[in-house]
Design a protein around this motif. Structure first.
Motif, PDB file in Angstrom:
ATOM      1  N   THR A 184       4.546   3.998  -1.473  1.00  0.00           N
ATOM      2  CA  THR A 184       4.069   3.815  -0.105  1.00  0.00           C
ATOM      3  C   THR A 184       2.629   4.307   0.004  1.00  0.00           C
ATOM      4  O   THR A 184       2.175   5.125  -0.790  1.00  0.00           O
ATOM      5  N   LEU A 185       1.921   3.819   0.981  1.00  0.00           N
ATOM      6  CA  LEU A 185       0.535   4.210   1.183  1.00  0.00           C
ATOM      7  C   LEU A 185       0.428   5.641   1.695  1.00  0.00           C
ATOM      8  O   LEU A 185       1.175   6.048   2.579  1.00  0.00           O
ATOM      9  N   GLY A 227       0.469   0.098  10.667  1.00  0.00           N
ATOM     10  CA  GLY A 227       1.055   0.510   9.400  1.00  0.00           C
ATOM     11  C   GLY A 227       1.052  -0.538   8.322  1.00  0.00           C
ATOM     12  O   GLY A 227       1.458  -0.266   7.184  1.00  0.00           O
ATOM     13  N   VAL A 228       0.596  -1.751   8.634  1.00  0.00           N
ATOM     14  CA  VAL A 228       0.580  -2.844   7.662  1.00  0.00           C
ATOM     15  C   VAL A 228      -0.843  -3.031   7.136  1.00  0.00           C
ATOM     16  O   VAL A 228      -1.787  -3.134   7.926  1.00  0.00           O
ATOM     17  N   GLU A 258       0.664  -6.533  -4.498  1.00  0.00           N
ATOM     18  CA  GLU A 258      -0.742  -6.142  -4.436  1.00  0.00           C
ATOM     19  C   GLU A 258      -0.887  -4.657  -4.135  1.00  0.00           C
ATOM     20  O   GLU A 258      -1.744  -3.979  -4.704  1.00  0.00           O
ATOM     21  N   ILE A 259      -0.053  -4.154  -3.239  1.00  0.00           N
ATOM     22  CA  ILE A 259      -0.082  -2.731  -2.906  1.00  0.00           C
ATOM     23  C   ILE A 259       0.283  -1.909  -4.140  1.00  0.00           C
ATOM     24  O   ILE A 259      -0.381  -0.917  -4.478  1.00  0.00           O
ATOM     25  N   GLY A 304      -1.221   4.995  -9.608  1.00  0.00           N
ATOM     26  CA  GLY A 304      -0.761   6.383  -9.492  1.00  0.00           C
ATOM     27  C   GLY A 304      -1.173   7.020  -8.198  1.00  0.00           C
ATOM     28  O   GLY A 304      -0.724   8.116  -7.859  1.00  0.00           O
ATOM     29  N   ASP A 305      -2.063   6.358  -7.432  1.00  0.00           N
ATOM     30  CA  ASP A 305      -2.541   6.961  -6.182  1.00  0.00           C
ATOM     31  C   ASP A 305      -1.637   6.585  -5.030  1.00  0.00           C
ATOM     32  O   ASP A 305      -2.031   6.000  -4.051  1.00  0.00           O
ATOM     33  N   SER A 306      -0.366   6.881  -5.171  1.00  0.00           N
ATOM     34  CA  SER A 306       0.610   6.547  -4.138  1.00  0.00           C
ATOM     35  C   SER A 306       1.708   7.580  -4.133  1.00  0.00           C
ATOM     36  O   SER A 306       1.822   8.409  -5.019  1.00  0.00           O
TER      37      SER A 306
END
Length: 543
Positions: free
Chosen positions: A473-474, A498-499, A531-532, A538-540
Motif C-alpha cells: 500500500t502507499l 486515496g486513489v 503499476e503501483i 521496497g518503498d511501500s
C-alpha cells in the motif's frame, strides 16, 4: 434455399457482420428430482436453524429428466433434394425440417421457403409421405420457422389470431411436438414481431398443454465468442415475459467473422460462445424470477455448427473440430446438438471445383467415410420426442449468503465506498474477483448479461484455510493530494480520495473524478495495481 447468415457481436459493441444457416428444435432441460428437492430442503432447514443462512424456495415441482439429443437440420427445398426419410435406417433418426416462412403474397400463410404452400409441398416434394416414412422407422421430425432469406411468420402476419393459426396449422398438419424459431434479420430485430410471436406461441403452447398435448419451443439464435447479441437476449426475454416455457436456446456456432480472433480455432470460438450464452441465459431466467442451476441451464443449451466450409471463406469447421466440440459439449451437459446441414454431410465431388464457396450439397472438406453426424451425435443418445413434455420449474436459490470473513479471505472484502485500481483483487461472497479497470460501487457478482458490462472478472472461490495475503500500500505522502488550483504537467502523479492518478497532459482544475465516467476526455488516468507494485518496490508498506 440459400444458406442462412447470422449477425455477430463484438465484445464491447453491437458491431455485427456475418449471418449463417440453421434452425433448431425441442426438448426440456434437466430438473430437480423429488429426492434432490427433499434432500436440499433438509440441508437448508439445518443451515437456517443454525442461524447462518436463509434460503428462498420458489414453487417447484419435479419434471421430466430428458436425455440430450442430436438432430441434423434438413433444408427441405434445397436442390438436389435430400432424402431425409432414409435417416430412419441410421442411428441419427431425428431431423429438423427447415424453413417454414411467410408467403410472399399473404403474410399469414405458412409456406416452405416461400416456394411451396403446405399443400404444394405435399404434391411437389411428397413431403407428408416422406415424413410418415421417417416416422414409420422410428424417426421424429421437428419444424423450424424462420431463417435468414425470407420473413418469419410474425414479421409479416400482424394479426395475432391469424399468426397463432398459422403456427398451429403447421404443428397440427405434421403432428410435431417440437418447433424451432430460427430468428435472424427482421425476425430478430423487429420488436413488434417479437411481441406478437411470443404472445401467439404462449397461447398455442398453453392451449395444447391444456388438451394433453406437448409443444416444446426452441429458439435458434446468433452468437459470437462474446455471447448473444442484445436482439437475441431481448427475444428470449420477450418469450419469458409472455410465459412461454422455452425448451432451450440453440446457438448458431458459425460464421463468426471479425468477432472471432483470427488465430482462434472454430472449436475454441464455439466453446467460448456457448459458455458466454449459458451465463446470459441464467441471468435472463433470474430476471424472470425463475432460478435455474448450472446443470439445468446447460441442458437448455443447444449448439449448431455449420459443418465444413462456413460462409466466411477462412472459417472451416473440420472433422477434428466436430470430435473435440462433441467431447466438450457432453462434458458440460448440453441438451442438444445439431448441424447445418444433413444435406451437406459428404465430400464434394470432383466436378465441384472451388470448395471455399459454400455448397448446399457437400461440406467442402475431405470426409472419407466419416460423417459429421456420427462425430457430433456421439453420447447424444436421447430423442427429440422424449423431451417434449418437459416443464421448466424454478429451483431453490440462496437469498442470504454467509458473511465473508476478513480473517480467512486472501484479499480485502469488497466495500461499496472503496475505490479499486485495475488489477486489484477482492473477495465477495466467498469468491475472488479482479478489477478490469478502475471501479467504485460496482458489485462484483452483479448478474450482467455481457462481460463488458461489469468491471470485475471472477477468478475462483476462496479456498478452505486461506488467510490474508499481505498487499503493498502507499505510504502517506507518497504523492501529493490533488488540488484544483495547482497546475500539473504530463506525468505528474497525485492522490484523489486515496486513489493514485497520473496526468496524461497538462491540466489544471480538472478533477480526477471524471476519469471514471469519461476516461477518454479526462486528463487523468488511475494507476493500476501492477503499476503501483512496480513503482513502490521496497518503498511501500504491507498490510
Amino acid at each position: 434455399m440459400a444458406r442462412v447468415k447470422k449477425q455477430q457481436q463484438q465484445q464491447a459493441a453491437e458491431n455485427r457482420d456475418a449471418q449463417a444457416p440453421t434452425g433448431g428444435n425441442s426438448d426440456g432441460g434437466r430438473r430437480l428430482s423429488p429426492l434432490r428437492v427433499i434432500g436440499a430442503a433438509l440441508v437448508a432447514a439445518i443451515v437456517v436453524s443454525a442461524g447462518v443462512v436463509g434460503f428462498q424456495w420458489w414453487s417447484a415441482k419435479a419434471s421430466v429428466e430428458a436425455k440430450p439429443w442430436f438432430a441434423a437440420y434438413v433444408d427441405v427445398t434445397a436442390t438436389p433434394r435430400f432424402a431425409f426419410e432414409n435417416l430412419g435406417a441410421t442411428k441419427t433418426k431425428d431431423a429438423v425440417l427447415s424453413f417454414v416462412v411467410a408467403s410472399a403474397s399473404d403474410g399469414c400463410t405458412p409456406t416452405w421457403g416461400a416456394a411451396y404452400t403446405l399443400d404444394q409441398a405435399r404434391a411437389s416434394l411428397d413431403l407428408d409421405r416422406r415424413i410418415a416414412r421417417l416416422q414409420q422407422q422410428g424417426g421424429t421430425v421437428a419444424v423450424s420457422f424462420g431463417g435468414q432469406r425470407n420473413d418469419e411468420l410474425a414479421v409479416s402476419c400482424i394479426d395475432e389470431t391469424e399468426l397463432k393459426k398459422a403456427y398451429s396449422t403447421v404443428v397440427d398438419r405434421y403432428e410435431v411436438g417440437t418447433i424451432d424459431l430460427d430468428l435472424e434479420g427482421a425476425g430478430l430485430s423487429d420488436a413488434a414481431a417479437s411481441t406478437r410471436r411470443a404472445s401467439a406461441i404462449a397461447d398455442l403452447q398453453q392451449e395444447r398443454r391444456a388438451a394433453g398435448k406437448s409443444l416444446a419451443v426452441w429458439l435458434t439464435l446468433p452468437v459470437a465468442p462474446s455471447g448473444m447479441t442484445s436482439d437475441a437476449t431481448d427475444a428470449i426475454a420477450a418469450m419469458l415475459a409472455a410465459k412461454v416455457d422455452i425448451a432451450g436456446v440453440n446457438l448458431m456456432t458459425m460464421d463468426y467473422g471479425t468477432s472471432k480472433d483470427a488465430k482462434q480455432s472454430m472449436v475454441a470460438a464455439s466453446e467460448q460462445a456457448v459458455s458466454a450464452a449459458q451465463h446470459q441465459l441464467g441471468v435472463l431466467y433470474d430476471r424472470n424470477k425463475t432460478h435455474l442451476s448450472d446443470p439445468s441451464l446447460w441442458a437448455k443449451i443447444g449448439a449448431t455448427p455449420m459443418i465444413g466450409q462456413n460462409d466466411i471463406e477462412k472459417e472451416v469447421f473440420t472433422l477434428a473440430d466436430a470430435k473435440t466440440f462433441n467431447t466438450w459439449a457432453t462434458s458440460k451437459g448440453l441438451g442438444r446438438m445439431s448441424m447445418w446441414s444433413a444435406n451437406r454431410d459428404k465430400t464434394c465431388g470432383s466436378n465441384y471445383v472451388d470448395t471455399t464457396v459454400v455448397s448446399d450439397a457437400c461440406s467442402g472438406v475431405s470426409q472419407g467415410k466419416t460423417t459429421f453426424a456420427s462425430l457430433l451425435s456421439a453420447h447424444f443418445d436421447g430423442r427429440i420426442s422424449l423431451g417434449e413434455s418437459a416443464v421448466t420449474t424454478a429451483e431453490p436459490t440462496s437469498t442470504a449468503a454467509v458473511a465473508d470473513d476478513p480473517a480467512h479471505s486472501p484479499y480485502a472484502v469488497w466495500a461499496t465506498d472503496d475505490s479499486y485500481l485495475k488489477g486489484t483483487k477482492v473477495v465477495w461472497h466467498h469468491n475472488v474477483y479482479v478489477a478490469k479497470w478502475w471501479t467504485k460501487g460496482d458489485v462484483p457478482d452483479n448478474p450482467v448479461l455481457n462481460a463488458w458490462e461489469t468491471p470485475w472478472t471472477l477468478v475462483g472461490p476462496v479456498l478452505p484455510g486461506e488467510t490474508p495475503i499481505p498487499q503493498p500500500t502507499l505510504k502517506a505522502g507518497t504523492f501529493p493530494d490533488w488540488s484544483g488550483t495547482t497546475a500539473y504537467d504530463k506525468g505528474t502523479r497525485v492522490l484523489f480520495e486515496g486513489v493514485p492518478f497520473e496526468a496524461k497532459w497538462w491540466t489544471q482544475a480538472d478533477s480526477p473524478e471524471a476519469a471514471s465516467s469519461n476516461p477518454d476526455s479526462s486528463p487523468w488516468t488511475p494507476l493500476t495495481q501492477d503499476e503501483i507494485d512496480k513503482l513502490l518496490g521496497g518503498d511501500s508498506t504491507t498490510q
